[in-house]
Design a protein around this motif. Structure first.
Motif, PDB file in Angstrom:
ATOM      1  N   PHE A   8       1.369   1.857 -24.856  1.00  0.00           N
ATOM      2  CA  PHE A   8       1.902   2.434 -25.912  1.00  0.00           C
ATOM      3  C   PHE A   8       3.833   1.663 -25.548  1.00  0.00           C
ATOM      4  O   PHE A   8       3.803   1.828 -26.601  1.00  0.00           O
ATOM      5  N   PHE A   9       3.827   2.253 -23.983  1.00  0.00           N
ATOM      6  CA  PHE A   9       4.971   1.270 -23.785  1.00  0.00           C
ATOM      7  C   PHE A   9       5.562   0.098 -24.058  1.00  0.00           C
ATOM      8  O   PHE A   9       6.696   0.018 -24.636  1.00  0.00           O
ATOM      9  N   ASN A  10       4.498  -0.853 -24.021  1.00  0.00           N
ATOM     10  CA  ASN A  10       5.363  -2.148 -24.735  1.00  0.00           C
ATOM     11  C   ASN A  10       5.592  -2.598 -26.002  1.00  0.00           C
ATOM     12  O   ASN A  10       6.251  -2.813 -26.561  1.00  0.00           O
ATOM     13  N   GLU A  11       4.833  -1.393 -26.462  1.00  0.00           N
ATOM     14  CA  GLU A  11       4.908  -1.265 -28.620  1.00  0.00           C
ATOM     15  C   GLU A  11       6.599  -0.914 -28.348  1.00  0.00           C
ATOM     16  O   GLU A  11       7.310  -0.848 -29.469  1.00  0.00           O
ATOM     17  N   TYR A  12       6.304   0.505 -27.993  1.00  0.00           N
ATOM     18  CA  TYR A  12       7.677   1.318 -28.243  1.00  0.00           C
ATOM     19  C   TYR A  12       9.262   0.457 -27.705  1.00  0.00           C
ATOM     20  O   TYR A  12       9.725   0.594 -28.699  1.00  0.00           O
ATOM     21  N   ARG A  13       9.043   0.053 -26.605  1.00  0.00           N
ATOM     22  CA  ARG A  13      10.203  -1.618 -25.796  1.00  0.00           C
ATOM     23  C   ARG A  13      10.127  -2.543 -27.068  1.00  0.00           C
ATOM     24  O   ARG A  13      11.095  -3.024 -27.480  1.00  0.00           O
ATOM     25  N   ALA A  14       9.357  -2.949 -27.450  1.00  0.00           N
ATOM     26  CA  ALA A  14       9.647  -3.974 -28.603  1.00  0.00           C
ATOM     27  C   ALA A  14       9.852  -3.715 -29.706  1.00  0.00           C
ATOM     28  O   ALA A  14      10.278  -4.649 -30.910  1.00  0.00           O
ATOM     29  N   VAL A  15       9.838  -1.857 -30.154  1.00  0.00           N
ATOM     30  CA  VAL A  15      10.541  -1.177 -31.337  1.00  0.00           C
ATOM     31  C   VAL A  15      12.073  -0.735 -30.983  1.00  0.00           C
ATOM     32  O   VAL A  15      12.994  -1.559 -31.253  1.00  0.00           O
ATOM     33  N   TYR A  16      12.425  -0.552 -29.818  1.00  0.00           N
ATOM     34  CA  TYR A  16      13.440   0.400 -29.983  1.00  0.00           C
ATOM     35  C   TYR A  16      14.282   0.048 -28.543  1.00  0.00           C
ATOM     36  O   TYR A  16      14.875   0.428 -28.301  1.00  0.00           O
ATOM     37  N   GLY A  17      13.967  -0.476 -27.422  1.00  0.00           N
ATOM     38  CA  GLY A  17      14.469  -1.521 -26.545  1.00  0.00           C
ATOM     39  C   GLY A  17      14.103  -1.015 -25.329  1.00  0.00           C
ATOM     40  O   GLY A  17      13.178  -0.528 -25.423  1.00  0.00           O
ATOM     41  N   SER A  18      14.679  -1.358 -24.474  1.00  0.00           N
ATOM     42  CA  SER A  18      14.362  -0.721 -22.703  1.00  0.00           C
ATOM     43  C   SER A  18      14.363   1.150 -23.003  1.00  0.00           C
ATOM     44  O   SER A  18      15.515   1.610 -23.352  1.00  0.00           O
ATOM     45  N   LEU A  19      13.809   1.585 -21.508  1.00  0.00           N
ATOM     46  CA  LEU A  19      14.023   2.778 -21.533  1.00  0.00           C
ATOM     47  C   LEU A  19      14.303   3.368 -19.870  1.00  0.00           C
ATOM     48  O   LEU A  19      14.247   2.226 -18.956  1.00  0.00           O
ATOM     49  N   THR A  20      15.261   3.885 -19.869  1.00  0.00           N
ATOM     50  CA  THR A  20      15.023   5.001 -18.748  1.00  0.00           C
ATOM     51  C   THR A  20      14.311   5.044 -17.732  1.00  0.00           C
ATOM     52  O   THR A  20      13.792   5.228 -19.210  1.00  0.00           O
ATOM     53  N   GLN A  21      14.543   5.098 -16.847  1.00  0.00           N
ATOM     54  CA  GLN A  21      12.989   5.967 -16.439  1.00  0.00           C
ATOM     55  C   GLN A  21      13.071   7.567 -16.841  1.00  0.00           C
ATOM     56  O   GLN A  21      12.076   7.928 -16.648  1.00  0.00           O
ATOM     57  N   SER A  22      13.820   8.186 -17.100  1.00  0.00           N
ATOM     58  CA  SER A  22      14.421   9.785 -17.590  1.00  0.00           C
ATOM     59  C   SER A  22      13.519   9.800 -19.059  1.00  0.00           C
ATOM     60  O   SER A  22      12.511  10.828 -18.492  1.00  0.00           O
ATOM     61  N   LYS A  23      13.840   8.572 -19.778  1.00  0.00           N
ATOM     62  CA  LYS A  23      12.746   8.645 -21.022  1.00  0.00           C
ATOM     63  C   LYS A  23      11.460   8.505 -20.982  1.00  0.00           C
ATOM     64  O   LYS A  23      10.947   9.292 -21.425  1.00  0.00           O
TER      65      LYS A  23
END
Length: 201
Positions: A8-23
């Motif tokens: 899921f997180f790989n898919e999410y980053r592919a669409v919306y970019g990097s995530l902070t640890q809080s996110k």
């Protein structure tokens, strides 16, 4: 439903970019709540709930408090048209019961309704302790119950998302009319694809 969180997180980053640890922490927690929620069986419900959080919580993936100076909330006080509509009856209710949580629950009447419906007592009583709406577990319970049962506007998930119907446009009416429906529809569509790609057998 169970999801492979890494996928899921790989898919999410592919669409919306990097995530902070809080996110990452907040989104991972939400996925866990959805997985354990026995009332959520349709991936589209999960996608629309997550899309709502992404919008209502300013893309923080954390329960937040409605922003604004204290005087901004005077328009919601008892005796005003907005305040009366929200069930605010006491001086200062506009600020005390401002938007909080994943869905920005607002107004004394909504805080009381969710307190009653969820059987909240003690520290979780939303009337006595409105800031308890910021606790992720309770914020999720408020969102899930309210969106499933039409507690916020009388509209509920099953009104718009059922069988082969997935009306992400009008599902916005569950929370706030059609405000920003295009943005949230876009989120829901992409999040649905991510969740489907991440479903565990």
């Amino acid at each position: 439903m169970q999801f492979n969180h890494t996928t899921f997180f790989n898919e999410y980053r592919a669409v919306y970019g990097s995530l902070t640890q809080s996110k990452v922490t907040g989104l991972d927690l939400l996925l866990g709540y959805i997985e354990r929620d026995q009332h959520i069986h349709d991936i589209r419900w999960a996608a629309y709930m997550l899309a709502t959080v992404k919008h209502e919580c300013a893309d923080t993936w954390q329960p937040i408090t409605e922003r604004g100076k204290k005087s901004y909330f005077d328009k919601y006080n008892a005796g005003t048209s907005l305040g009366d509509r929200l069930g605010n009856t006491q001086p200062g209710d506009g600020y005390a019961y401002r938007g909080r949580g994943y869905v920005q629950i607002t107004g004394r009447a909504n805080y009381q309704r969710m307190t009653d419906k969820l059987g909240l007592t003690g520290d979780e009583d939303l009337i006595a302790n409105p800031d308890s709406a910021l606790h992720p577990d309770l914020a999720y319970r408020v969102m899930s119950y309210g969106m499933r049962n039409g507690s916020f506007t009388g509209k509920k998930l099953s009104t718009y998302i059922f069988d082969t119907t997935g009306d992400y446009k009008n599902a916005r009416r569950i929370i706030n009319g059609l405000d920003q429906w295009q943005r949230i529809q876009g989120y829901a569509t992409s999040l649905e694809a991510m969740l489907r790609a991440s479903v565990s057998p």
